[in-house]
Design an enzyme around this catalytic site. Structure first.
Site, mmCIF file in Angstrom:
data_model
loop_
_atom_site.group_PDB
_atom_site.id
_atom_site.type_symbol
_atom_site.label_atom_id
_atom_site.label_comp_id
_atom_site.label_asym_id
_atom_site.label_seq_id
_atom_site.Cartn_x
_atom_site.Cartn_y
_atom_site.Cartn_z
ATOM 1 N N PRO A 1 0.806 -1.224 0.000
ATOM 2 C CA PRO A 1 0.000 0.000 0.000
ATOM 3 C C PRO A 1 0.845 1.284 0.000
ATOM 4 O O PRO A 1 0.329 2.347 -0.330
ATOM 5 C CB PRO A 1 -0.833 -0.092 1.276
ATOM 6 C CG PRO A 1 -0.600 -1.436 1.867
ATOM 7 C CD PRO A 1 0.554 -2.066 1.175
ATOM 8 N N GLU B 1 0.353 -8.322 8.268
ATOM 9 C CA GLU B 1 0.553 -6.875 8.448
ATOM 10 C C GLU B 1 1.685 -6.347 7.588
ATOM 11 O O GLU B 1 1.791 -5.142 7.353
ATOM 12 C CB GLU B 1 0.830 -6.545 9.921
ATOM 13 C CG GLU B 1 -0.424 -6.461 10.774
ATOM 14 C CD GLU B 1 -1.470 -5.506 10.203
ATOM 15 O OE1 GLU B 1 -1.192 -4.301 10.139
ATOM 16 O OE2 GLU B 1 -2.567 -5.973 9.830
ATOM 17 N N ARG C 1 -1.948 -8.362 -21.944
ATOM 18 C CA ARG C 1 -2.812 -7.903 -23.039
ATOM 19 C C ARG C 1 -2.116 -6.900 -23.958
ATOM 20 O O ARG C 1 -2.611 -6.652 -25.060
ATOM 21 C CB ARG C 1 -4.148 -7.373 -22.517
ATOM 22 C CG ARG C 1 -4.063 -6.169 -21.644
ATOM 23 C CD ARG C 1 -5.422 -5.828 -21.061
ATOM 24 N NE ARG C 1 -6.373 -5.372 -22.077
ATOM 25 C CZ ARG C 1 -6.308 -4.203 -22.691
ATOM 26 N NH1 ARG C 1 -5.330 -3.359 -22.418
ATOM 27 N NH2 ARG C 1 -7.202 -3.856 -23.589
ATOM 28 N N ASP D 1 -7.430 2.134 -26.148
ATOM 29 C CA ASP D 1 -7.744 2.157 -24.720
ATOM 30 C C ASP D 1 -7.745 3.562 -24.148
ATOM 31 O O ASP D 1 -6.938 4.390 -24.544
ATOM 32 C CB ASP D 1 -6.684 1.390 -23.907
ATOM 33 C CG ASP D 1 -6.796 -0.112 -24.069
ATOM 34 O OD1 ASP D 1 -7.762 -0.562 -24.696
ATOM 35 O OD2 ASP D 1 -5.909 -0.800 -23.557
HETATM 36 C C1 9D3 Z 1 -2.773 -1.095 9.496
HETATM 37 C C2 9D3 Z 1 -1.879 -0.671 8.405
HETATM 38 N N1 9D3 Z 1 -2.176 -1.333 7.143
HETATM 39 C C3 9D3 Z 1 -1.709 -0.458 6.020
HETATM 40 C C4 9D3 Z 1 -2.817 0.339 5.440
HETATM 41 C C5 9D3 Z 1 -1.458 -2.603 7.086
HETATM 42 C C6 9D3 Z 1 -1.643 -3.369 5.855
HETATM 43 C C7 9D3 Z 1 -2.881 -3.530 5.263
HETATM 44 C C8 9D3 Z 1 -3.023 -4.298 4.098
HETATM 45 C C9 9D3 Z 1 -0.562 -3.984 5.270
HETATM 46 C C10 9D3 Z 1 -0.710 -4.758 4.136
HETATM 47 C C11 9D3 Z 1 -1.942 -4.916 3.571
HETATM 48 C C12 9D3 Z 1 -2.104 -5.771 2.381
HETATM 49 N N2 9D3 Z 1 -2.126 -4.985 1.151
HETATM 50 C C13 9D3 Z 1 -1.314 -5.255 0.154
HETATM 51 O O1 9D3 Z 1 -0.522 -6.164 0.255
HETATM 52 C C14 9D3 Z 1 -1.343 -4.407 -1.013
HETATM 53 C C15 9D3 Z 1 -2.188 -3.321 -1.388
HETATM 54 C C16 9D3 Z 1 -3.279 -2.683 -0.740
HETATM 55 O O2 9D3 Z 1 -3.710 -3.037 0.360
HETATM 56 N N3 9D3 Z 1 -3.878 -1.647 -1.372
HETATM 57 C C17 9D3 Z 1 -3.483 -1.188 -2.587
HETATM 58 N N4 9D3 Z 1 -2.470 -1.733 -3.227
HETATM 59 C C18 9D3 Z 1 -1.835 -2.782 -2.622
HETATM 60 S S1 9D3 Z 1 -0.521 -3.588 -3.262
HETATM 61 C C19 9D3 Z 1 -0.411 -4.637 -2.002
#
Ligand code: 9D3
Length: 248
Positions: A89, A116, A154, A169
């Site tokens: 994220p 996490e 694609r 696109d």
């Molecule tokens: C409580 C803090 N969280 C961060 C917002 C911890 C957390 C949440 C979700 C850590 C990892 C995740 C899992 N998410 C992904 O692996 C992830 C992701 C996403 O959650 N949103 C957008 N893109 C991506 S790419 C990988």
């Protein structure tokens, strides 16, 4: 190109790789996807891949050792220095320009996080780039990894039935970064709504102008940021501006 996906849930990828217009690209090896599960490289009877966070707090953290052993195994198979991409994220948001770069390259090692997060020492020493899908929370990196693989597959030559149809696109520079126009198919009238008459006229100049007008209006309505980008890049003609001025 070769993509190695590191995931605790490789079975999620199997149906994805075997359906739709991208299937041929994956099955032929044009986009060669290999799946590795860190659990197979974890030590001990329990093959642990996660543990509690030092300092306390909720959730579990992916351990560095099984990930490192997975990378050693992958690096021994690939005779290159493919970058390690972590889906996270906090990464840079994936866009069309990035997808185009990946689709012209020789691949990468795609690391899907769960829980996490991942032990920071592994990220600091082994990860080259982090990619996000946007500002919302998923439960892991698998869906983002599939999104990247789908977008890359694609764009491969011969994947789309009309060899050039991705030139049309939304987000493709060929459309000046405007959104795509609406599409219609048979019947000519459905639920009391007719297809726009111009599309039935056979006049291709009129049809192209109508489609351009629709793209401009849709982009102004839904993505004014993209319209402003196109304007700044000098991609809008006087006729385009006149069309936009009509409908505010
Ligand atoms: C409580 C803090 N969280 C961060 C917002 C911890 C957390 C949440 C979700 C850590 C990892 C995740 C899992 N998410 C992904 O692996 C992830 C992701 C996403 O959650 N949103 C957008 N893109 C991506 S790419 C990988």
């Amino acid at each position: 190109m070769r993509f190695d996906v590191v995931t605790l849930f490789p079975e999620l990828f199997v149906p994805f790789l075997s359906v739709g217009i991208t299937r041929r690209a994956f099955e032929s090896g044009q986009v060669d996807v290999h799946l590795s599960n860190p659990r197979e490289f974890a030590s001990g009877n329990y093959r642990r891949v996660d543990d509690r966070p030092f300092g306390g707090g909720p959730g579990m953290v992916m351990m560095a050792q099984p990930l490192e052993q997975t990378l050693v195994h992958i690096r021994a198979q690939r005779h290159d220095t493919a970058p390690v991409v972590l889906f996270s994220p906090i990464g840079q948001r994936l866009d069309h320009a990035q997808v185009q770069r990946w689709s012209a390259g020789s691949g990468a090692i795609l690391l899907c996080g769960r829980y996490e997060g991942i032990d920071q020492r592994f990220i600091d020493t082994q990860v080259n780039q982090q990619i996000s899908l946007g500002d919302f929370v998923l439960s892991g990196g698998e869906v983002p990894a599939m999104a990247l693989l789908d977008a890359v597959a694609r764009l491969q030559p011969g994947v789309l039935s009309d060899a050039d149809s991705h030139a049309m696109d939304s987000f493709n520079p060929a459309l000046d970064g405007l959104l795509d126009c609406p599409h219609y198919t048979r019947p000519e009238e459905w639920a009391g709504q007719r297809v726009p008459e111009v599309l039935l006229s056979g006049n291709h100049a009129h049809i192209e102008r109508w489609r351009r007008d629709q793209r401009l209006k849709l982009t102004a309505q839904y993505r004014p940021d993209l319209l402003e980008k196109a304007r700044t890049a000098g991609l809008l003609t006087e006729q385009d501006e006149a069309v936009l001025a009509q409908n505010i």
